[in-house]
Design a protein around this motif. Sequence first.
Motif, PDB file in Angstrom:
ATOM      1  N   TYR A 166       0.809  -1.213   0.000  1.00  0.00           N
ATOM      2  CA  TYR A 166       0.000   0.000   0.000  1.00  0.00           C
ATOM      3  C   TYR A 166       0.846   1.269   0.000  1.00  0.00           C
ATOM      4  CZ  TYR A 166      -4.467  -2.345   0.637  1.00  0.00           C
ATOM      5  OH  TYR A 166      -5.590  -3.109   0.441  1.00  0.00           O
ATOM      6  N   GLY A 167       2.148   1.124   0.005  1.00  0.00           N
ATOM      7  CA  GLY A 167       3.027   2.288  -0.092  1.00  0.00           C
ATOM      8  C   GLY A 167       3.114   3.116   1.169  1.00  0.00           C
ATOM      9  N   PHE A 168       3.047   2.481   2.332  1.00  0.00           N
ATOM     10  CA  PHE A 168       3.162   3.226   3.586  1.00  0.00           C
ATOM     11  C   PHE A 168       4.559   3.826   3.710  1.00  0.00           C
ATOM     12  CE2 PHE A 168      -0.274   1.246   6.525  1.00  0.00           C
ATOM     13  CZ  PHE A 168      -1.226   1.553   5.572  1.00  0.00           C
ATOM     14  N   THR A 169       4.593   5.035   4.254  1.00  0.00           N
ATOM     15  CA  THR A 169       5.882   5.617   4.618  1.00  0.00           C
ATOM     16  C   THR A 169       6.388   4.966   5.900  1.00  0.00           C
ATOM     17  OG1 THR A 169       4.865   7.380   5.936  1.00  0.00           O
ATOM     18  CG2 THR A 169       5.199   7.801   3.575  1.00  0.00           C
ATOM     19  N   ARG A 170       7.629   5.306   6.276  1.00  0.00           N
ATOM     20  CA  ARG A 170       8.192   4.702   7.488  1.00  0.00           C
ATOM     21  C   ARG A 170       7.372   5.086   8.720  1.00  0.00           C
ATOM     22  NH1 ARG A 170      12.853   2.227   8.857  1.00  0.00           N
ATOM     23  NH2 ARG A 170      13.621   2.450  11.006  1.00  0.00           N
ATOM     24  N   TRP A 171       6.969   6.332   8.812  1.00  0.00           N
ATOM     25  CA  TRP A 171       6.172   6.763   9.952  1.00  0.00           C
ATOM     26  C   TRP A 171       4.805   6.080   9.962  1.00  0.00           C
ATOM     27  CZ3 TRP A 171       5.777   8.150  14.603  1.00  0.00           C
ATOM     28  CH2 TRP A 171       4.631   8.759  15.102  1.00  0.00           C
ATOM     29  N   GLN A 172       4.168   5.949   8.785  1.00  0.00           N
ATOM     30  CA  GLN A 172       2.893   5.249   8.718  1.00  0.00           C
ATOM     31  C   GLN A 172       3.050   3.778   9.084  1.00  0.00           C
ATOM     32  OE1 GLN A 172       1.837   6.200   4.645  1.00  0.00           O
ATOM     33  NE2 GLN A 172       0.272   7.667   5.319  1.00  0.00           N
ATOM     34  N   MET A 173       4.164   3.193   8.696  1.00  0.00           N
ATOM     35  CA  MET A 173       4.433   1.797   9.045  1.00  0.00           C
ATOM     36  C   MET A 173       4.528   1.626  10.561  1.00  0.00           C
ATOM     37  SD  MET A 173       5.275  -1.221   7.491  1.00  0.00           S
ATOM     38  CE  MET A 173       6.167  -0.844   5.971  1.00  0.00           C
ATOM     39  N   LEU A 174       5.214   2.557  11.216  1.00  0.00           N
ATOM     40  CA  LEU A 174       5.356   2.470  12.668  1.00  0.00           C
ATOM     41  C   LEU A 174       4.028   2.724  13.371  1.00  0.00           C
ATOM     42  CD1 LEU A 174       8.740   4.361  13.182  1.00  0.00           C
ATOM     43  CD2 LEU A 174       8.366   1.895  13.248  1.00  0.00           C
ATOM     44  N   ARG A 175       3.319   3.753  12.918  1.00  0.00           N
ATOM     45  CA  ARG A 175       2.110   4.182  13.617  1.00  0.00           C
ATOM     46  C   ARG A 175       0.935   3.245  13.393  1.00  0.00           C
ATOM     47  NH1 ARG A 175      -2.135   7.570  12.252  1.00  0.00           N
ATOM     48  NH2 ARG A 175      -1.167   7.969  10.230  1.00  0.00           N
TER      49      ARG A 175
END
Length: 293
Positions: A197-206
């Motif tokens: 889904y193309g999550f950014t690193r911050w989205q991946m963590l959160r």
Amino acid sequence: MQEMAIPALNAAGPGSPVSPLDALPDAPTRRPAAARQNAAWTWARRSLWAWPFPLAVLALWQLSAVWGWVPEQVLPPPAAVFKVFGELLASGELWDHLRISMVRVFAGFGIGLSLGLVLGGAMGLSPTFRDYFFPLFKAFSQVPVIGWLPLLILVVGIDEGLKFLLIAKAALVPVAINTCQGIQNVPNRLVEVARVYGFTRWQMLRRVVFPAATAPIWNGVRYGLTHAWLALVVVELLASSEGIGFLIVYGRQLFQLDVVLAAVLAVGIVGFVIDKLLAVSEAWLLRWRKPGL
């Protein structure tokens, strides 16, 4: 095949047999009620089994006082201990010691919690940092709290700083280890889906890592606060002039064993209440999780 079979059943006449699929809409309404009944029965059964052993210990204690198995100067009867416990509560002396101890334990626990989350998160997210730092951290964690007491007395003295540091050390270890393991055990399939889904690193963590690791992290918080409370009592036994640990030492020095046992009873009650509050908080925090089918 199922999608073709369902319309055929619906198109049948009134005299056609009822399909088992017709009962599916009612299942969600029945399943929570059955689950609540099972949970209530399990809780009642566990509560019932939790009482026999403490009651047996209390009865044996009372029998030893009645029949003189142990002198009252060494082991006061339960009635004397409960009487002193009530007197300490009524006079406010016990509350004063508990208030001082609670301030110490939560201050030290706050320090240990913050450091533990940072170190555990760094070790869980960075294999390189974990490879370099974890052996030293493991050696640090093997030394008990009381083992650091002589060194810290030379460095910071015997004031409040000593108590905060020792309590922080006791809380830091379980928090850091559980945080690291919780992040490492995040299922790879969740991470792969997030990457698709193309999550950014911050989205991946959160949205992936931290929610999946919440349960083990919170277990570390529970263990950390329990260890912090135990470390507080040990520290106050050795280097304090106030607090619940000091009350135990004070009663021992005056050979007032009823005061000692009353203070020990207070320690056990407070520790039990803290653990139950954290368990309720954990259930509320993880209320979004659905039980497996």
